[in-house]
Write a protein that holds these residues in place. Structure first.
Motif, short mmCIF file in Angstrom:
data_model
loop_
_atom_site.label_atom_id
_atom_site.label_comp_id
_atom_site.label_asym_id
_atom_site.label_seq_id
_atom_site.Cartn_x
_atom_site.Cartn_y
_atom_site.Cartn_z
N MET A 1 0.84 -1.17 0.00
CA MET A 1 0.00 0.00 0.00
C MET A 1 0.89 1.24 0.00
O MET A 1 1.88 1.30 0.70
CB MET A 1 -0.91 -0.01 1.21
CG MET A 1 -1.94 -1.13 1.16
SD MET A 1 -3.01 -1.25 2.59
CE MET A 1 -3.99 0.19 2.40
N THR A 2 0.48 2.21 -0.75
CA THR A 2 1.24 3.44 -0.88
C THR A 2 0.52 4.56 -0.12
O THR A 2 -0.55 5.01 -0.55
CB THR A 2 1.38 3.83 -2.36
OG1 THR A 2 1.91 2.71 -3.07
CG2 THR A 2 2.29 5.02 -2.53
N PRO A 3 1.05 5.01 1.02
CA PRO A 3 0.37 6.04 1.81
C PRO A 3 -0.01 7.30 1.02
O PRO A 3 -1.01 7.93 1.33
CB PRO A 3 1.38 6.36 2.91
CG PRO A 3 2.17 5.11 3.07
CD PRO A 3 2.28 4.55 1.66
N ALA A 4 0.74 7.65 0.00
CA ALA A 4 0.43 8.84 -0.78
C ALA A 4 -0.91 8.72 -1.49
O ALA A 4 -1.52 9.73 -1.86
CB ALA A 4 1.54 9.11 -1.79
N THR A 5 -1.43 7.51 -1.68
CA THR A 5 -2.70 7.30 -2.38
C THR A 5 -3.89 7.18 -1.44
O THR A 5 -5.01 7.00 -1.89
CB THR A 5 -2.63 6.04 -3.26
OG1 THR A 5 -2.50 4.89 -2.41
CG2 THR A 5 -1.48 6.10 -4.24
N TRP A 6 -3.67 7.27 -0.13
CA TRP A 6 -4.73 7.05 0.85
C TRP A 6 -5.68 8.24 0.99
O TRP A 6 -6.78 8.07 1.48
CB TRP A 6 -4.16 6.75 2.22
CG TRP A 6 -3.36 5.49 2.29
CD1 TRP A 6 -3.18 4.57 1.31
CD2 TRP A 6 -2.60 5.04 3.40
NE1 TRP A 6 -2.36 3.55 1.75
CE2 TRP A 6 -1.99 3.82 3.02
CE3 TRP A 6 -2.37 5.54 4.66
CZ2 TRP A 6 -1.18 3.10 3.88
CZ3 TRP A 6 -1.55 4.82 5.52
CH2 TRP A 6 -0.97 3.61 5.13
N PRO B 1 -5.78 -3.73 0.15
CA PRO B 1 -4.53 -3.96 -0.58
C PRO B 1 -4.82 -4.36 -2.02
O PRO B 1 -5.87 -4.91 -2.33
CB PRO B 1 -3.87 -5.11 0.19
CG PRO B 1 -5.01 -5.84 0.79
CD PRO B 1 -6.06 -4.80 1.09
N ARG B 2 -3.90 -4.08 -2.88
CA ARG B 2 -4.00 -4.53 -4.27
C ARG B 2 -3.44 -5.95 -4.31
O ARG B 2 -2.23 -6.16 -4.23
CB ARG B 2 -3.21 -3.61 -5.19
CG ARG B 2 -3.32 -4.01 -6.67
CD ARG B 2 -2.52 -3.07 -7.53
NE ARG B 2 -2.93 -1.71 -7.33
CZ ARG B 2 -3.73 -1.03 -8.14
NH1 ARG B 2 -4.20 -1.61 -9.21
NH2 ARG B 2 -4.05 0.21 -7.88
#
Length: 57
Positions: free
Chosen positions: A1-6, A33-34
């Motif tokens: 998971m990428t925090p910048a996309t949250w 999650p992806r």
């Protein structure tokens, strides 16, 4: 998971802890999650499921 996309957290709280000083708590609801066809999902046929959850940081 990428925090910048949250995006922005759904809940934010601040508190003072006796031993560690200030604490910032943030929670994002309904993140998932992806999943990829690796390891546990390697033999899964068809579309992978969406598993929603809450991330607490």
């Amino acid at each position: 998971m990428t925090p910048a996309t949250w995006g922005e957290p759904d809940v934010t709280a601040r508190t003072e802890t006796r031993l560690y000083g200030p604490a910032l708590i943030r929670a994002w609801d309904r993140l998932h999650p992806r999943l990829t066809h690796r390891i546990a999902w390697a033999d899964h046929a068809g579309n992978l499921p969406i598993i929603e959850g809450t991330v607490i940081l």
